[in-house]
Design a protein around this motif. Structure first.
Motif, PDB file in Angstrom:
ATOM      1  N   LEU A 111       1.187  -1.170   0.103  1.00 55.95           N
ATOM      2  CA  LEU A 111       0.130  -0.217  -0.147  1.00 55.95           C
ATOM      3  C   LEU A 111       0.942   1.293  -0.578  1.00 55.95           C
ATOM      4  O   LEU A 111       1.385   1.756   1.375  1.00 55.95           O
ATOM      5  CB  LEU A 111      -0.484   0.035   1.264  1.00 55.95           C
ATOM      6  N   PRO A 112       1.125   1.934  -0.934  1.00 53.13           N
ATOM      7  CA  PRO A 112       1.769   3.248  -1.248  1.00 53.13           C
ATOM      8  C   PRO A 112       0.831   4.274  -0.320  1.00 53.13           C
ATOM      9  O   PRO A 112       0.162   4.330  -0.052  1.00 53.13           O
ATOM     10  CB  PRO A 112       2.007   3.791  -2.750  1.00 53.13           C
ATOM     11  N   ARG A 113       2.354   5.098   0.218  1.00 53.94           N
ATOM     12  CA  ARG A 113       1.826   5.915   0.611  1.00 53.94           C
ATOM     13  C   ARG A 113       1.053   7.318  -0.213  1.00 53.94           C
ATOM     14  O   ARG A 113       1.017   6.985  -1.411  1.00 53.94           O
ATOM     15  CB  ARG A 113       3.227   6.720   1.259  1.00 53.94           C
ATOM     16  N   ASP A 114       0.040   7.513   0.643  1.00 54.88           N
ATOM     17  CA  ASP A 114      -0.596   8.671  -0.702  1.00 54.88           C
ATOM     18  C   ASP A 114      -1.565   8.490  -1.840  1.00 54.88           C
ATOM     19  O   ASP A 114      -1.366   9.012  -2.729  1.00 54.88           O
ATOM     20  CB  ASP A 114      -0.766  10.028  -0.279  1.00 54.88           C
ATOM     21  N   SER A 115      -1.849   7.212  -1.282  1.00 61.35           N
ATOM     22  CA  SER A 115      -2.689   6.032  -3.180  1.00 61.35           C
ATOM     23  C   SER A 115      -3.917   5.038  -2.558  1.00 61.35           C
ATOM     24  O   SER A 115      -3.219   4.324  -1.301  1.00 61.35           O
ATOM     25  CB  SER A 115      -1.641   5.434  -3.385  1.00 61.35           C
ATOM     26  N   ARG A 116      -4.767   4.909  -3.178  1.00 57.56           N
ATOM     27  CA  ARG A 116      -5.607   4.372  -2.953  1.00 57.56           C
ATOM     28  C   ARG A 116      -4.939   2.408  -4.211  1.00 57.56           C
ATOM     29  O   ARG A 116      -6.311   1.682  -4.203  1.00 57.56           O
ATOM     30  CB  ARG A 116      -7.333   4.849  -3.361  1.00 57.56           C
ATOM     31  N   ILE A 117      -4.671   2.711  -4.703  1.00 55.26           N
ATOM     32  CA  ILE A 117      -3.528   1.485  -5.134  1.00 55.26           C
ATOM     33  C   ILE A 117      -3.030   0.394  -4.323  1.00 55.26           C
ATOM     34  O   ILE A 117      -1.261   0.969  -3.684  1.00 55.26           O
ATOM     35  CB  ILE A 117      -3.040   1.998  -6.510  1.00 55.26           C
ATOM     36  N   VAL A 118      -3.723  -0.326  -3.913  1.00 52.27           N
ATOM     37  CA  VAL A 118      -3.162  -2.027  -3.115  1.00 52.27           C
ATOM     38  C   VAL A 118      -2.319  -2.021  -4.476  1.00 52.27           C
ATOM     39  O   VAL A 118      -3.393  -2.938  -5.546  1.00 52.27           O
ATOM     40  CB  VAL A 118      -3.683  -2.054  -3.076  1.00 52.27           C
ATOM     41  N   THR A 119      -1.437  -2.923  -4.321  1.00 52.97           N
ATOM     42  CA  THR A 119      -0.747  -3.939  -5.657  1.00 52.97           C
ATOM     43  C   THR A 119      -0.681  -5.428  -4.568  1.00 52.97           C
ATOM     44  O   THR A 119      -0.069  -5.425  -3.220  1.00 52.97           O
ATOM     45  CB  THR A 119       1.020  -3.838  -5.634  1.00 52.97           C
ATOM     46  N   ILE A 120      -0.947  -6.801  -5.068  1.00 46.71           N
ATOM     47  CA  ILE A 120      -1.140  -8.108  -4.289  1.00 46.71           C
ATOM     48  C   ILE A 120      -0.021  -9.061  -5.212  1.00 46.71           C
ATOM     49  O   ILE A 120      -0.814  -8.984  -6.369  1.00 46.71           O
ATOM     50  CB  ILE A 120      -2.670  -8.049  -4.123  1.00 46.71           C
TER      51      ILE A 120
END
Length: 743
Positions: A171-180
């Motif tokens: 979960l990058p900071r200040d982002s809603r893009i989550v990488t699984i």
């Protein structure tokens, strides 16, 4: 000398107190928290050890990297929003369902990542892909497959544990893009599992919403049944009471009256009848008043003058006929006499018309009177009925109080039931039709290159680990090694002031070095002598003891050098060889050892008779004398204190060359009698704890320790060029300057 000892007692206490461990952090001699010069010196001294450790660490890293099985990492990207759309809008038109407050977005996203990494989601993925019964999955994850006969639930738990162990949620900071991300030795399997995680996460999110809606529906259904039962009970209680009280009250099933108020007893049959009769009585009174007015108008005036009579159609017709007959009569009378038949006939007609008019007027009057009497009678009867119904209504109101309470309770229960029913129908209509707040950005694809191992990263880690291990080894070596390698160690490890640093003599011949006034050794002892001149507040102490931890550390050379240097200054000096076990001073100054300290301690001979004047002016030496069978008993007698007091009176300075501290009680006993103690330490000597024990034994007597002298110091072995420049005396030498220096 005793006065001097007592005068310096407070100084002795202040100089000798401190922690029991002389190698702890001293109060006044601690090294700086980050001494780079000292650290570099330590590194240079242990350069071989550090190099070996780093080489071993890097070698093990390379071997481990080559032995590692390549791992492939596939990643799928999803976007997690705060709100989700709804297919059906609610009554207010809201089409977004908030998942978390705006100020709590970070916590919401972190919660979602924890859900992705949860055991429950791993079980869903394992069940969807049937990983529990797939040996290839366990082989790809380098884990043994479940043994035959293992329960399915346990096998699924094992598969879920492997999934969680190789899963990484970014979960990058200040982002809603989550990488699984999922790692495996099989790239296709890694991509398949990553995509399965995305699908199951979306499905589980929708399932949780549906489950929460199902719970709400179940709860509303239970509440609806309870409300329905209450409505039935309240309606039944209301009807039972109305029957027992004899009340007939029509009720509005909606629970409210026409004006929007709650239904009550105002709609009862008795009340309705009272209202109707009262209205009819009012109408009868109005009619009676009108009839009475007509009667009074017609009875108080002549009939033919009353409007009631004149407005009658029959009267009007008769009056018209009368006027015609009268006109005809006047015409006949103008032509005939009164007894003329035609005149008589007209008179007869006129009389008949008048009779008709009178009869008709009387009938009209009688009719008005009849109307008046009928209206009065009707009014009286209605008023009687109104009075009777009033009494019945008042009696009924007393009985409708309880009825009103029951009616309002029934209406309230019905409103609650209708509200729950409406909410239940709406919830059933929109249940399970929410859109997911999770959208797929990138599907996972089978990676073409392995993600691990990475040789450069592993080498860097190995280098850091080797550096840490080397630093730990060097630190432990320095901590457990009490060797004094550099001058700073004297203050840091011994908690003593550094009086001087004596370099090693060339060709290991200290006597030759001391004989040369221009040698580095002589210069170093001259510097030591200067330090001793200001070692106490009173200047140079009277009685100075020179000792060391172990033999052959240079204490005799130091004692002789100090005594010789002070004698050259014109001070009368007595050098006492107090080493009654291994005396050496007499050989260094080339005098006989037939009589000496042991002679004075065992007899009442005079010091002046035993002391020997050396070739050096102002320097006298008291050799040890014959070696006694028990030196410790001689040195612990009161005679030694008397001897030192006598020597202090006869000479300006007394130098006592005592035996080593370790293993003997001689040096600690004499340290309590001396005005100052010089502790000689040989540089780079591996004592393995002996120095620690010697310092502890010496300080147990609470002596006045003037400081330490570092002997046989080789600057080139210190690990730092700074020491070679400063303590090696290479920067300045006696003699002519070289041609290069002249240039």
């Amino acid at each position: 000398m005793s006065e001097l000892i007592h005068a310096d007692e407070s100084h002795r206490l202040s100089r000798s107190t401190g922690p029991s461990d002389p190698f702890g952090s001293p109060g006044g001699f601690g090294r700086q928290a980050l001494d780079m010069r000292y650290m570099l010196a330590v590194a240079r001294r242990n350069l071989l050890v550090i190099g070996i450790i780093l080489a071993v660490a890097l070698s093990l890293t390379v071997i481990a990297t080559l032995l590692m099985t390549p791992q492939y990492t596939a990643g799928a990207k999803i976007q997690i929003n705060d709100s989700t759309g709804r297919i059906m809008a609610d009554e207010e038109g809201t089409q977004d369902e908030s998942q978390g407050a705006g100020w709590d977005t970070d916590r919401f996203l972190k919660t979602q990542t924890e859900v992705i990494a949860s055991r429950g989601l791993a079980l869903r993925v394992a069940q969807r892909l049937n990983l529990a019964g797939n040996p290839a999955f366990f082989a790809a994850q380098q884990s043994p497959a479940p043994a035959p006969g293992t329960p399915l639930a346990q096998a699924q738990l094992d598969a879920a544990a492997l999934l969680r162990g190789n899963l990484n949620v970014v979960l990058p900071r200040d982002s809603r893009i989550v990488t699984i991300e999922f790692s495996s030795t099989d790239p296709k399997l890694a991509a398949k599992i990553a995509n399965a995680y995305v699908d199951e996460f979306i499905q589980s999110n929708l399932q949780r919403k549906f489950d929460s809606s199902s719970y709400a529906r179940s709860f509303l259904g239970e509440q609806l049944q309870t409300a329905k039962q209450k409505v039935e009970e309240s309606e039944r209680a209301l009807n039972t009471y109305a029957r027992s009280a004899g009340l007939i009250i029509p009720r509005n099933t909606s629970g409210t009256g026409k004006d929007g108020s709650s239904s009550d007893s105002s709609g009862s049959v008795t009340t309705s009848s009272l209202l109707q009769l009262n209205s009819a009585a009012n109408d009868a009174t109005a009619k009676r008043i009108v009839a009475e007015g007509r009667w009074r108008a017609i009875s108080s005036a002549p009939l033919l003058t009353s409007n009631e009579v004149l407005s009658n159609g029959t009267i009007t017709t008769l009056l018209g006929q009368k006027a015609q007959i009268e006109a005809s009569l006047k015409e006949e009378q103008s032509r005939h006499k009164d007894d003329y038949p035609a005149v008589l006939g007209k008179r007869s007609q006129l009389k008949s018309i008048n009779d008709q008019i009178q009869a008709t007027a009387n009938n009209i009057k009688n009719s008005v009177r009849s109307d008046f009497e009928a209206a009065t009678d009707a009014e009286n009867r209605l008023l009687d009925q109104v009075r009777n119904l009033k009494n019945d209504t008042l009696a009924e109101q007393d009985r409708t109080v309880q009825y009103g309470l029951l009616s309002r309770d029934a209406d309230t229960n019905r409103q609650v039931y209708e509200g729950l029913l409406e909410r239940y129908k709406k919830l059933n209509a929109v249940a399970g039709v929410s859109l997911s707040n999770i959208s797929v950005i990138d599907d996972a694809e089978a990676p073409g290159v392995p993600s691990s191992p990475k040789l450069f990263r592993n080498l860097l880690i190995g280098l850091l680990a080797g550096g840490a291990a080397a630093a730990m080894v060097v630190f432990l070596r320095e901590q457990f090694n009490d060797s004094i390698r550099v001058p700073e160690d004297v203050e840091n490890k011994l908690e003593m002031a550094l009086l001087g640093v004596i370099p090693g003599a060339r060709d290991d011949d200290p006597d030759a070095a001391l004989a040369d006034p221009k040698s580095a050794v002589t210069e170093a002892y001259n510097s030591l002598r200067g330090s001793l001149m200001y070692s106490t507040s009173e200047g140079l102490p009277k009685v100075i003891q020179v000792t060391s931890a172990q033999p052959a550390e240079g204490k005799t050379t130091t004692s002789l050098a100090i005594a010789t240097g002070l004698a050259r200054m014109g001070r009368t000096v007595l050098l006492i060889d107090a080493d009654l076990r291994r005396p050496s001073v007499h050989r260094r100054v080339e005098i006989a050892n037939d009589a000496g300290l042991s002679t004075l301690l065992t007899s009442h001979a005079n010091l002046a008779d035993i002391a020997v004047q050396t070739a050096q002016p102002n320097l006298s030496v008291l050799p040890s004398g014959p070696v006694p069978p028990s030196p410790t008993e001689l040195l612990s007698s009161n005679r030694l204190e008397e001897l030192l007091q006598e020597a202090a009176r006869l000479f300006d300075t007394v130098i006592v060359d005592s035996p080593p501290v370790l293993g003997l009680a001689d040096a600690p006993l004499m340290s309590a009698l001396a005005d100052g103690v010089i502790f000689v330490v040989e540089a780079n000597r591996n004592r393995r704890g002996s120095l620690r024990g010697a310092i502890r034994r010496l300080r147990a007597m609470r002596p006045i320790i003037l400081g330490a002298v570092l002997t046989k110091f080789e600057a080139s072995k210190a690990g730092n060029q700074y020491y070679s420049d400063y303590y090696g005396y290479d920067y300045y030498q006696y003699g002519e300057s070289s041609k290069k220096d002249a240039e």
